[in-house]
Design a protein around this motif. Structure first.
Motif, short mmCIF file in Angstrom:
data_model
loop_
_atom_site.label_atom_id
_atom_site.label_comp_id
_atom_site.label_asym_id
_atom_site.label_seq_id
_atom_site.Cartn_x
_atom_site.Cartn_y
_atom_site.Cartn_z
N LEU A 7 0.84 -1.21 0.00
CA LEU A 7 0.00 0.00 0.00
C LEU A 7 0.86 1.25 0.00
N GLU A 8 1.94 1.23 0.80
CA GLU A 8 2.84 2.38 0.87
C GLU A 8 3.44 2.70 -0.50
N ILE A 9 3.79 1.64 -1.24
CA ILE A 9 4.36 1.84 -2.58
C ILE A 9 3.34 2.48 -3.50
N PHE A 10 2.08 2.03 -3.41
CA PHE A 10 1.04 2.62 -4.26
C PHE A 10 0.81 4.09 -3.92
N TYR A 11 0.85 4.42 -2.63
CA TYR A 11 0.68 5.81 -2.23
C TYR A 11 1.89 6.65 -2.63
N LYS A 12 3.08 6.10 -2.38
CA LYS A 12 4.32 6.82 -2.64
C LYS A 12 4.46 7.23 -4.11
N ALA A 36 -0.60 2.24 -13.76
CA ALA A 36 0.59 2.52 -14.56
C ALA A 36 1.60 3.37 -13.80
N LEU A 37 1.11 4.18 -12.86
CA LEU A 37 2.02 5.06 -12.13
C LEU A 37 2.95 4.29 -11.20
N ASN A 194 -2.01 13.50 -1.97
CA ASN A 194 -1.62 12.59 -0.90
C ASN A 194 -0.87 13.31 0.21
N LYS A 195 -0.92 12.64 1.36
CA LYS A 195 -0.12 13.12 2.48
C LYS A 195 1.35 13.07 2.08
#
Ligand SMILES: [Zn+2]
Length: 195
Positions: A7-12, A36-37, A194-195
């Motif tokens: 999840l962190e990777i997707f947010y980052k 894709a991002l 995002n934060k």
């Protein structure tokens, strides 16, 4: 890799955003996802696809197959990790077909890969291509299940992340009622919230 790290990777990478979004359907949502991002980083693609490859490593598989375009990056990497061949189907007149000399081998076993599944339409089409060619479907592996487990392919299936997509008509959107400004992902002025 734990789901939290994933999840962190997707947010980052801004692949997953929280906020107030105008979807292409015209509906509003508190979440936006663009696979894709995250896949633009080969090292993350490798990490994420390892979860899929690990899940199917003891399955009987001869080929990995994916629908273009989103599935290609995933299928190629899963195939590389499993040491199998990889082919893809692409749309011609809106119908998924095998082109470029790709063929289904009768009696061979295929793992179907995809990036994001919402209704599963493309994956069901690829399953039909395999079966109509006399092949067998060993399973379906994909990165994100946007149906939150509702789509059932009738074969062993595995996703690395499950998202429950909530969307509202503009009239009933609680985020609009709260006066939150809305963003249209992909527009030139779009910046991650995002934060
Ligand atoms: Zn709204």
């Amino acid at each position: 890799m734990e789901n939290q790290n994933l999840l962190e990777i997707f947010y980052k990478t801004n692949a997953l955003l929280n906020g107030h979004f105008l979807l292409t359907s015209g509906r509003h949502s508190n979440q936006y996802f663009q696979c894709a991002l995250v896949l633009q980083y080969p090292e993350y693609n490798e990490l994420i696809c390892k979860k899929i490859a690990d899940n199917f490593k003891d399955f009987d598989i001869d080929y990995v197959i994916a629908p273009a375009i989103g599935g290609i990056v995933v299928g190629q990497e899963v195939a590389r990790q499993l040491g199998k061949r990889f082919i893809f189907a692409e749309r011609e007149d809106k119908i998924l077909k095998l082109r470029r000399g790709f063929q289904i081998e009768e009696g061979k076993k295929y793992l179907v890969c995809e990036d994001v599944v919402t209704t599963g339409g493309s994956v069901f089409e690829v399953i039909d291509i395999v079966r109509n060619g006399g092949g067998l479907v060993s399973g379906v592996g994909f990165i994100v299940d946007r149906s939150n487990g509702k789509v059932n392919f009738g074969v062993p299936q595995f996703s690395t992340l499950q998202l429950d997509v909530i969307s509202y008509s503009p009239e009933e959107c609680p985020l609009c009622k709260d006066g939150l400004p809305i963003t249209k992902p992909g527009s030139r002025t779009f910046t991650g919230m995002n934060k």
